[in-house]
Design an enzyme around this catalytic site. Sequence first.
Site, short mmCIF file in Angstrom:
data_model
loop_
_atom_site.label_atom_id
_atom_site.label_comp_id
_atom_site.label_asym_id
_atom_site.label_seq_id
_atom_site.Cartn_x
_atom_site.Cartn_y
_atom_site.Cartn_z
N HIS A 80 0.82 -1.21 0.00
CA HIS A 80 0.00 0.00 0.00
C HIS A 80 0.85 1.26 0.00
O HIS A 80 0.52 2.24 -0.67
CB HIS A 80 -0.92 0.01 1.22
N HIS B 144 -9.90 2.58 0.06
CA HIS B 144 -9.97 2.10 1.44
C HIS B 144 -10.78 0.82 1.44
O HIS B 144 -11.76 0.67 2.19
CB HIS B 144 -10.60 3.16 2.36
N ARG C 284 -7.52 14.95 3.92
CA ARG C 284 -6.26 15.48 4.46
C ARG C 284 -5.18 15.56 3.39
O ARG C 284 -4.30 16.42 3.45
CB ARG C 284 -5.79 14.63 5.65
N SER D 155 -4.24 -0.27 -5.72
CA SER D 155 -4.75 -1.17 -4.69
C SER D 155 -4.69 -2.59 -5.22
O SER D 155 -5.48 -2.97 -6.09
CB SER D 155 -6.19 -0.79 -4.32
#
Length: 757
Positions: A56, A107, A128, A557
């Site tokens: 990741h 995610h 963020r 991913s």
Amino acid sequence: MTQLDTVAHAAETPDTEQPFRELGLKDDEYARIREILGRRPTDAELAMYSVMWSEHCSYKSSKVHWKHWSANTTPEMKAKMLAGIGENAGVVDIGDGWAATFKLESHNHPSYVEPYQGAATGVGGIVRDIMAMGARPLAVMDPLRFGAADHPDTRRVLPGVVAGVGGYGNCLGLPNIGGEVVFDPSYQGNPLVNALCVGAMRAEDLHLAHASGTGNKVILFGARTGLDGIGGVSVLASDTFSGDEGGSGRKKLPSVQVGDPFTEKVLIECCLELFAEKIVVGIQDLGGAGLSCATSELASAGDGGMRVELDKVPLRAKGMTPAEVLSSESQERMCAVVRPSDVDAFMAVCRKWDVIATEIGEVTEGDRLVITWHGETVVDVPPRTVAHEGPMYERPIARPADQDALIADTPDGLTRPRGEEELAATLMRMVASPNLASRRWVTQQYDRYVRGGTVLAQPSDTGMIRIDEETGRGVALATDCNARFVKLDPYQGTQLALAEAYRNVAVSGATPLAVTNCLNFGSPEDPGVMWQFEQAVRGLAEGCKELGIPVTGGNVSFYNQTGTTAILPTPVVGVLGVIDDVRDRVPTGLGAGQTLLLLGETHDEFGGSEWANVVHGHLGGTPPKVDLAREKLLAEVLAEGARSGLLAAAHDLSDGGLAQALVEACLLGDVGASVTLADDQDAFVQLFSESAGRVLVAVPRPEEMRFTELCAARGLPWRKTGTVDDESDALEIAGVGAFALADLRAAWEGTLPALFD
């Protein structure tokens, strides 16, 4: 009491066994760490390397293929970018001194383990990333994939994911302006939860993640650090689900991060004031790998080293070890580099916003990242070896043995509907199918218009946000991917995803400008998966070059599979466009007094189509052909038509073909239409083909000649296909039937509530 594993202790105990395999490191990777350090790593160093060298964080199986981005990015494409691949998010110049920043990330695995928090913290993390570039986050989007719509585990996962996306975004006060919800059995046990965020700033306010200036201070601010999320996304995203078909088992089950959107909302405002005060030298968010990532990446990208006193980190759990503090993925945290003369001002802003801020270190000379714990050195590493010089694998690549058989299994022999009754029944069945039905059940849980800047949002083809109140300048975004097309032909299927997102931005009246991506694939240890991946990356890179829009960044991913069963390869493509004045936007819904025109050409193309999937459960053949030159021409005509006031509505043709586009355009405008199909082509092909490069447009009747002359002058095929009836409450298709809007709405809007309410 266990002895603290310091650097000195590690040097004195070279034969101490360490759980590197349990942390996801291979034997040769552990050996390389020992070679780099000239000793065994401490527990804290082992934790840092294990999370930062995870799939990741390090992209160790995909980096070798990034050569396709550089090889296909021209100087003209680079000129549009202010920040690109390798930064927290891509940044592009959108004119008038404005810059837009956007990024798409995954995610996936955390959202299967704990759907609400997995999805919520996925939104928090991508927000963020946008903050770290110096921008105000303006909107989010959520491309989602789930297993079969009627599968029990989909009923467990989907409501939690949707609630998590909505709960976090709504509390932040960020509108959710679009995305996707796709169902396919391959995602059972491995849903895809991708999240996009877009923000804006003045171009001169761009901030980058680097720690420069010897003596500058390192300040950690935001939430306290806890045990939640230790090894969370960095470990979960770096291994496959194991066990039964439903994916009930995991090789590793670290805790999923827990989000607090109210803390993040305050953190956003605090960051924006810090940026406005010009007191931040460098900044990094704490997402995957937490402090391990923030400290090593800041130091690696700077011009010196860094020293950190880890025991100064504010904690919310007792007895945490240095390794746990470094690996924690607790949310709502940022790390900034600040000049000593600005520290007091920095702290004052944080106090104003009631944000915890702690000076934890400083930038040093040399090239070492040194971390201490109560005066003892527990980390002493070259930061680049942690952050940027991890393993890089050239995984074996092999075209799957069953690929030829898959392509040979064409849909040509599938029984097609004939006659009015069969065509009408097929249309109604398609409209109500899970992948084509209205997403209102999902989107009504999201606030799409908070902050007042939303101009277009789902169910429109495109999300659009106003950037500048004075000029009306705005940005439009769309995300797309038909994974069935990618399965049949990864190269062309990915270009079709790019073309659809590009086209969806264009139908809004915006000019496509840049690309982000989230490449979701199975295990990189499977040569067939790596063949899919390499083909997809090359297809996207070469497609972007042909369209003249750069890839600004994104996410990979891997390990999206259960046991040996991989998901359909799903390279989600996000396209950002710019529009000079959002008042020129083009809606999706039809209105009275309009003429319907079909732009582009329709061919007999049903490989990977929704019709083959819904009616026959079939996947085989080849996907529709893609003509990127035609897509570019189509976008130019649409932009000119929007600027000139010639377009009243426009709707992309994709899943479900013309039939689906007509139904949606009528229902969104709450108006009927009369449609005539061409005499020289089969009605079934005209209604349900998913040929690319097509758009249904509505023009005011007085402007019909001007617009068709524009198309003819540019060489864009068009055909008049109908009119919008002022008083009609039905969609009438000659030779097929009349469909009452009430019946269409009941079919279209009833599916998801029946499944998930």
